[in-house]
Design a protein around this motif. Structure first.
Motif, short mmCIF file in Angstrom:
data_model
loop_
_atom_site.label_atom_id
_atom_site.label_comp_id
_atom_site.label_asym_id
_atom_site.label_seq_id
_atom_site.Cartn_x
_atom_site.Cartn_y
_atom_site.Cartn_z
N ARG A 54 0.83 -1.21 0.00
CA ARG A 54 0.00 0.00 0.00
C ARG A 54 0.86 1.26 0.00
O ARG A 54 2.02 1.24 0.37
CB ARG A 54 -0.95 -0.02 1.21
CG ARG A 54 -1.98 -1.12 1.04
CD ARG A 54 -2.95 -1.20 2.17
NE ARG A 54 -3.86 -2.32 1.93
CZ ARG A 54 -4.55 -2.93 2.85
NH1 ARG A 54 -4.49 -2.52 4.10
NH2 ARG A 54 -5.35 -3.93 2.53
N ARG A 55 0.23 2.34 -0.45
CA ARG A 55 0.85 3.68 -0.49
C ARG A 55 2.01 3.72 -1.48
O ARG A 55 2.98 4.45 -1.30
CB ARG A 55 1.25 4.15 0.90
CG ARG A 55 0.06 4.08 1.87
CD ARG A 55 0.07 5.00 3.02
NE ARG A 55 0.32 6.38 2.76
CZ ARG A 55 -0.60 7.31 2.41
NH1 ARG A 55 -1.84 6.97 2.23
NH2 ARG A 55 -0.26 8.57 2.25
N LEU B 259 -7.34 2.40 -10.41
CA LEU B 259 -8.52 3.25 -10.58
C LEU B 259 -8.49 3.97 -11.93
O LEU B 259 -9.52 4.09 -12.60
CB LEU B 259 -8.62 4.28 -9.45
CG LEU B 259 -9.07 3.74 -8.11
CD1 LEU B 259 -9.00 4.84 -7.05
CD2 LEU B 259 -10.48 3.16 -8.19
N ALA B 260 -7.32 4.44 -12.35
CA ALA B 260 -7.20 5.10 -13.65
C ALA B 260 -7.47 4.10 -14.78
O ALA B 260 -8.17 4.42 -15.75
CB ALA B 260 -5.81 5.71 -13.80
N GLY C 265 1.01 3.68 -4.96
CA GLY C 265 0.35 4.09 -6.20
C GLY C 265 -0.38 2.99 -6.95
O GLY C 265 -0.93 3.25 -8.03
N GLY D 180 -10.03 11.40 -3.85
CA GLY D 180 -8.89 11.97 -4.57
C GLY D 180 -8.89 11.63 -6.05
O GLY D 180 -8.27 12.33 -6.85
N ALA D 181 -9.60 10.56 -6.42
CA ALA D 181 -9.68 10.15 -7.82
C ALA D 181 -10.97 10.66 -8.49
O ALA D 181 -11.31 10.24 -9.59
CB ALA D 181 -9.62 8.63 -7.91
N LEU E 106 -8.97 7.75 -0.89
CA LEU E 106 -8.44 7.36 -2.19
C LEU E 106 -9.46 7.67 -3.28
O LEU E 106 -9.13 8.30 -4.29
CB LEU E 106 -8.09 5.87 -2.20
CG LEU E 106 -7.77 5.27 -3.57
CD1 LEU E 106 -6.40 5.70 -4.03
CD2 LEU E 106 -7.88 3.76 -3.52
N TYR E 107 -10.69 7.23 -3.09
CA TYR E 107 -11.72 7.44 -4.10
C TYR E 107 -12.02 8.93 -4.29
O TYR E 107 -12.14 9.39 -5.42
CB TYR E 107 -13.00 6.68 -3.73
CG TYR E 107 -12.82 5.18 -3.68
CD1 TYR E 107 -12.11 4.50 -4.66
CD2 TYR E 107 -13.34 4.43 -2.64
CE1 TYR E 107 -11.94 3.13 -4.62
CE2 TYR E 107 -13.19 3.05 -2.58
CZ TYR E 107 -12.48 2.40 -3.57
OH TYR E 107 -12.32 1.05 -3.52
N SER F 222 -4.21 3.73 -7.12
CA SER F 222 -4.47 4.86 -8.03
C SER F 222 -4.32 4.44 -9.48
O SER F 222 -5.12 4.83 -10.34
CB SER F 222 -3.53 6.01 -7.72
OG SER F 222 -3.81 6.54 -6.44
#
Length: 133
Positions: free
Chosen positions: A66-67, A75-76, A69, A107-108, A104-105, A72
């Motif tokens: 975790r942490r 998600l992209a 990327g 931020g996305a 996280l969500y 992220s």
């Protein structure tokens, strides 16, 4: 990743609520044509796209990874894959006590729509989130 691999990683990420999914459940989900699996070493995302909507079914990242990327990036890729399948918006549910996932969500680009009371367990709500793709 095999269904057994997915279940093992999911079990490390979700101990109780929501409960971890079994290899048989992953096998059944992977057999569904609208569903798609995105993977990275030590991480995966399972989603589906039907008509103009997508749903993020689950996202798991090994605790030691975790942490970095991975989430992220997944998600992209989820957004791009969903768009490629014709989706214009996406939805997910996340446990209300999972502050890291909600951050996280958010931020996305995901926004909170509401809650499903006692969805995961008595006293543990699901937060509904949406994102335009």
């Amino acid at each position: 990743m095999t269904p057994d691999d997915l279940a093992a990683l999911h079990g490390r990420c979700f101990a109780a609520h929501p409960r971890p999914w079994t290899a048989a459940e992953f096998q059944a989900l992977l057999a569904g044509p609208p569903n798609f699996l995105l993977t990275r070493p030590q991480a995966f995302l399972l989603g589906r796209a039907i008509a103009d909507e997508a749903e993020l079914l689950t996202l798991a990242v090994a605790p030691e990874a975790r942490r970095q990327g991975l989430a992220s990036a997944l998600l992209a890729e989820f957004a791009a894959t969903s768009r490629a399948h014709g989706a214009r918006e996406a939805f997910l549910e996340v446990a209300a006590d999972n502050a890291a996932a909600m951050a996280l969500y958010a931020g996305a680009g995901w926004e909170t729509l509401g809650k499903r009371r006692n969805y995961y367990a008595p006293g543990l709500d699901a937060v509904l989130m949406r994102r335009t793709l």
